[in-house]
Scaffold this motif. Structure first.
Motif, PDB file in Angstrom:
ATOM      1  N   UNK A  21      36.865  46.878  45.724  1.00 12.17           N
ATOM      2  CA  UNK A  21      36.852  47.928  46.747  1.00 12.17           C
ATOM      3  C   UNK A  21      37.159  47.390  48.141  1.00 12.17           C
ATOM      4  N   UNK A  22      36.913  46.105  48.355  1.00 12.63           N
ATOM      5  CA  UNK A  22      37.139  45.523  49.683  1.00 12.63           C
ATOM      6  C   UNK A  22      38.611  45.477  50.067  1.00 12.63           C
ATOM      7  N   UNK A  23      39.507  45.572  49.080  1.00 13.86           N
ATOM      8  CA  UNK A  23      40.947  45.531  49.387  1.00 13.86           C
ATOM      9  C   UNK A  23      41.611  46.890  49.132  1.00 13.86           C
ATOM     10  N   UNK A  24      40.785  47.928  49.027  1.00 13.71           N
ATOM     11  CA  UNK A  24      41.304  49.285  48.836  1.00 13.71           C
ATOM     12  C   UNK A  24      40.793  50.167  49.974  1.00 13.71           C
ATOM     13  N   UNK A  25      41.397  50.031  51.137  1.00 13.70           N
ATOM     14  CA  UNK A  25      41.030  50.811  52.309  1.00 13.70           C
ATOM     15  C   UNK A  25      41.657  52.202  52.177  1.00 13.70           C
ATOM     16  N   UNK A  26      40.837  53.197  51.881  1.00 14.33           N
ATOM     17  CA  UNK A  26      41.336  54.549  51.611  1.00 14.33           C
ATOM     18  C   UNK A  26      42.117  55.119  52.784  1.00 14.33           C
TER      19      UNK A  26
ATOM     20  N   UNK B 275      45.590  48.127  45.791  1.00 14.47           N
ATOM     21  CA  UNK B 275      45.258  47.598  47.112  1.00 14.47           C
ATOM     22  C   UNK B 275      46.003  48.387  48.192  1.00 14.47           C
ATOM     23  N   UNK B 276      45.370  48.500  49.371  1.00 15.67           N
ATOM     24  CA  UNK B 276      46.075  49.197  50.449  1.00 15.67           C
ATOM     25  C   UNK B 276      47.322  48.428  50.876  1.00 15.67           C
ATOM     26  N   UNK B 277      47.320  47.111  50.717  1.00 12.68           N
ATOM     27  CA  UNK B 277      48.517  46.338  51.069  1.00 12.68           C
ATOM     28  C   UNK B 277      49.680  46.666  50.136  1.00 12.68           C
TER      29      UNK B 277
ATOM     30  N   UNK C  27      45.250  27.152  50.116  1.00 14.17           N
ATOM     31  CA  UNK C  27      44.563  28.177  49.324  1.00 14.17           C
ATOM     32  C   UNK C  27      44.202  29.351  50.228  1.00 14.17           C
ATOM     33  N   UNK C  28      44.577  30.538  49.772  1.00 16.41           N
ATOM     34  CA  UNK C  28      44.355  31.751  50.558  1.00 16.41           C
ATOM     35  C   UNK C  28      43.035  32.397  50.188  1.00 16.41           C
ATOM     36  N   UNK C  29      42.652  33.394  50.974  1.00 16.17           N
ATOM     37  CA  UNK C  29      41.432  34.134  50.700  1.00 16.17           C
ATOM     38  C   UNK C  29      41.594  35.073  49.515  1.00 16.17           C
ATOM     39  N   UNK C  30      40.482  35.591  49.041  1.00 17.73           N
ATOM     40  CA  UNK C  30      40.499  36.450  47.854  1.00 17.73           C
ATOM     41  C   UNK C  30      41.299  37.729  48.067  1.00 17.73           C
ATOM     42  N   UNK C  31      41.427  38.176  49.321  1.00 18.88           N
ATOM     43  CA  UNK C  31      42.122  39.436  49.578  1.00 18.88           C
ATOM     44  C   UNK C  31      43.601  39.391  49.233  1.00 18.88           C
ATOM     45  N   UNK C  32      44.158  38.190  49.047  1.00 19.62           N
ATOM     46  CA  UNK C  32      45.585  38.071  48.726  1.00 19.62           C
ATOM     47  C   UNK C  32      45.885  38.183  47.236  1.00 19.62           C
TER      48      UNK C  32
END
Length: 359
Positions: free
Chosen positions: A148-153, A27-29, A296-301
């Motif tokens: 791919x939505x959490x992997x910002x190149x 993940x980019x985070x 509950x958090x979003x899927x990106x976490x």
């Protein structure tokens, strides 16, 4: 050990482009978090203390791993050559974890592992994937697959080329990329739940678990930060093993998901507006926090970016202020060290965090 780029033995980790490709699988985070951890390490390196009580970073990477239904949780501890404190640390989690000592032959690029009890090896050496498979009970490893939505190149490249590559130089492969390979391809394929223990510090006779976060408060008053259920459970178990936990947060001056950590390295105003805060979380604190209704958090976490996580709110006012990222790092380190030694620090206020917020 297999990776999506080939067997580890075939990878040239002195090639920074290879390192970037490996990091880009995460993940980019995660990449941005590595920047923050590097900034935080500069505090740890300058902790004050006399010669009889100098705090020491234990040079080890730890993965806590468990599968649903298992009665025993494994603690994989990769000894990276720590000159002090490793035996004490290996013995401590053995009270509640099945401890696995891991070593890496840097020249051959091979990870090996053996079981430990009371800080001493009690089994023969296995390859890490072989022992991880044996302990997990799984026949086949799970594929490493981050959405791919959490992997910002772009953001990964900014963190990598804008900071990590230059900061670590020739040590990039060993200090940054091998730990990701250890977690992602040595442990994660065999276990459903894996947590990384950020830093372990030995101060006098006390082991400290230091967790490092980079986030902003949730909206509403009072201001709160979220801590996920799995991390709280890990803190509780580490407390039962005799470790104290310092949960630190470098507060993002821009309260949005789009601004990454590189904003702090490139903008002096942002550094002066990034609060450095922390609080100890005891076993009792963890139990009290978990009695609250969960959120509950979003899927990106989540690790994969595909499902939400259960978390609990922590009030910002329960944290202490160590200053801001723009202050001399020795001053912030001295305040943090004093806190660990038992000195009360100025508490964080909502008004202070709001005054630092940048639009």
């Amino acid at each position: 050990m297999q990776t999506p780029l080939g067997d580890l033995t075939e990878l040239d980790l002195s090639d920074h482009d290879v390192c970037r490709r490996i990091l880009a699988l995460d993940k980019h985070r995660l990449a941005e978090g590595l920047v923050i951890e590097s900034l935080f390490d500069q505090y740890l390196e300058t902790f004050p203390g006399d010669q009889k009580d100098v705090p020491r970073l234990i040079d080890a990477d730890t993965a806590i791993a468990v599968n649903p239904g298992d009665n025993v949780t494994c603690a994989f501890v990769w000894d990276r050559g720590s000159p002090v404190g490793l035996g004490r640390y290996l013995a401590a989690p053995g009270q509640h974890y099945r401890v696995i000592l891991v070593r890496c032959d840097s020249a051959r690029k091979v990870f090996t592992a053996a079981e430990c009890r009371d800080g001493k090896r009690v089994s023969t050496w296995y390859s890490l994937p072989e022992l991880a498979q044996k302990l997990s009970g799984k026949n086949e490893p799970s594929a490493f697959d981050i959405d791919a939505s959490v992997r910002d190149t772009k953001r990964i490249n900014q963190s990598f080329w804008g900071y990590l590559s230059a900061h670590y130089g020739a040590e990039l492969g060993q200090r940054v990329i091998l730990p990701r390979i250890f977690l992602n391809f040595g442990i994660q394929p065999w276990f459903q739940y894996v947590w990384n223990v950020d830093r372990i510090y030995l101060q006098g006779n006390q082991l400290w678990h230091l967790e490092i976060k980079h986030k902003y408060p949730m909206s509403g008053r009072p201001l709160t930060f979220g801590l996920n259920d799995g991390e709280l459970r890990m803190i509780r178990r580490l407390a039962h093993c005799g470790l104290r936990s310092l949960h630190t947060i470098i507060v993002k001056p821009r309260w949005d998901k789009e601004t990454g950590s590189m904003f702090l390295t490139n903008n002096m105003t942002a550094r002066n507006s990034a609060a450095v805060t922390g609080r100890e979380i005891t076993c009792g604190d963890a139990l009290s926090i978990m009695r609250q209704p969960p959120c509950y958090s979003g899927a990106d976490t989540s690790f994969t970016g595909r499902k939400g996580l259960k978390f609990y709110p922590l009030q910002a006012t329960d944290f202490s202020s160590f200053g801001t990222l723009g202050m001399p790092h020795t001053e912030v380190a001295a305040r943090m060290d004093a806190f660990i030694r038992g000195e009360k620090r100025e508490p964080v206020t909502d008004d202070w965090l709001l005054s630092l917020k940048m639009e």
